[in-house]
Every structure is written in C-alpha cells, then in structure tokens.
Design a protein around this motif. Structure first.
Motif, PDB file in Angstrom:
ATOM      1  N   GLU A  15      -4.199  22.522  64.266  1.00 45.90           N
ATOM      2  CA  GLU A  15      -4.328  21.421  63.296  1.00 45.90           C
ATOM      3  C   GLU A  15      -3.063  21.348  62.463  1.00 45.90           C
ATOM      4  O   GLU A  15      -2.595  22.378  61.971  1.00 45.90           O
ATOM      5  CB  GLU A  15      -5.560  21.683  62.409  1.00 45.90           C
ATOM      6  N   ASP A  16      -2.483  20.148  62.345  1.00 46.39           N
ATOM      7  CA  ASP A  16      -1.235  20.014  61.594  1.00 46.39           C
ATOM      8  C   ASP A  16      -1.434  19.416  60.208  1.00 46.39           C
ATOM      9  O   ASP A  16      -0.480  19.315  59.444  1.00 46.39           O
ATOM     10  CB  ASP A  16      -0.208  19.203  62.390  1.00 46.39           C
ATOM     11  N   ASP A  59      -6.908  19.761  67.462  1.00 41.09           N
ATOM     12  CA  ASP A  59      -6.503  18.436  66.991  1.00 41.09           C
ATOM     13  C   ASP A  59      -5.693  17.799  68.123  1.00 41.09           C
ATOM     14  O   ASP A  59      -4.964  18.481  68.838  1.00 41.09           O
ATOM     15  CB  ASP A  59      -5.659  18.592  65.718  1.00 41.09           C
ATOM     16  N   SER A  61      -3.608  14.915  67.723  1.00 46.11           N
ATOM     17  CA  SER A  61      -2.311  14.456  67.244  1.00 46.11           C
ATOM     18  C   SER A  61      -1.590  15.594  66.530  1.00 46.11           C
ATOM     19  O   SER A  61      -1.796  15.841  65.348  1.00 46.11           O
ATOM     20  CB  SER A  61      -2.532  13.277  66.289  1.00 46.11           C
ATOM     21  N   ILE A  62      -0.758  16.310  67.298  1.00 44.69           N
ATOM     22  CA  ILE A  62      -0.056  17.486  66.787  1.00 44.69           C
ATOM     23  C   ILE A  62       1.354  17.499  67.373  1.00 44.69           C
ATOM     24  O   ILE A  62       1.591  16.922  68.436  1.00 44.69           O
ATOM     25  CB  ILE A  62      -0.775  18.805  67.203  1.00 44.69           C
ATOM     26  N   LYS A 111     -12.639  12.446  63.344  1.00 49.01           N
ATOM     27  CA  LYS A 111     -12.417  12.650  61.903  1.00 49.01           C
ATOM     28  C   LYS A 111     -12.814  11.389  61.129  1.00 49.01           C
ATOM     29  O   LYS A 111     -12.724  10.300  61.687  1.00 49.01           O
ATOM     30  CB  LYS A 111     -10.952  12.978  61.642  1.00 49.01           C
TER      31      LYS A 111
HETATM   32 MN    MN Z   1      -3.003  15.840  63.475  1.00 49.81          MN
END
Ligand code: MN
Length: 132
Positions: A15-16, A59, A61-62, A111
C-alpha cells in the motif's frame, strides 16, 4: 473472533497511501497479525518470495509494478501461488472484480474500506483458504 485472531500470522501489506498504511497496520497488529509493509509492487514480489506471508493485501495502484502485475507473477510461481491475495482497488468497477478473479485473487475490496470490514475479509479469506 478474538483479539488474537491473527496469532502471529504474517500479512504482507502492499500500500502506498500513508493513511491507509497506518489504518490497516493498526487494526491488523491489534488483532495479533505481524505486518510487513511495502509500497512498491516489485518489492512486494521479492518480500513474498523470501517471507512467504500467510496473506497479501495488495493495493493495485502502486509504484514499481502495479498490483495486477505483482499478483500475476506471484500466482504464476509455484513457490508463492498458494499465498492468498486480496486486491485493494480504488473503485468498485466490475472489470476490476473480473480481473481480480482471472488473476486468481482470493478476495477483492474497493476503497474506501472500513477497517473492521477489511479485518473481517482477511479472516474470512484465511479461513476459506485453510490458513486460519
Ligand atoms: Mn495506491
């Protein structure tokens, strides 16, 4: 479910987003899980191979490599294919759910995810995959 539901099991949290990192780490550690954190997809693949976590919260989108690609690599590798992966996506798109299934993800969450629900899904997937 008790506070010790995690019982030292290892979760790799990929997770970013700093807020999400803090929230998931807090509820997982409070529940007895050991949390390993990375914000990069390429590092997630390396860590999964060396640490063999009981479950991966991924996640999508990382940086480094997106969560789809990291999942594809891990699910295609005999050494890591058995590790349950829960995909965390930014939107509840039907195509994302389908892609998660195609790649062999064991769970899927869009999310924003309420922390207690995230914990419930983690426990459910661990039970479903025989790792609880
Ligand atoms: Mn992300």
């Amino acid at each position: 479910m008790t506070d010790s539901v995690g019982a030292g099991r290892k979760i790799l949290l990929v997770e970013d987003n700093l807020d999400n990192q803090a929230v998931y780490r807090l509820i997982l550690e409070h529940s007895g899980f050991q949390v390993i954190l990375t914000e990069r997809g390429d590092e997630a693949v390396e860590i999964a191979r060396s640490e063999l976590p009981d479950l991966i919260l991924m996640d999508i989108s990382i940086p480094g490599m997106d969560g789809w690609e990291a999942t594809r690599i891990l699910k295609g590798d005999d050494g890591t294919a058995h590790i349950p992966v829960i995909a965390l996506t930014a939107h509840a798109f039907e195509k994302d759910r389908e892609r998660a299934e195609e790649l062999g993800c064991d769970g899927y969450m869009a999310k924003p995810i309420e922390p207690r629900r995230a914990l419930a899904v983690v426990v459910e997937v661990l039970e479903k995959t025989g790792r609880a």
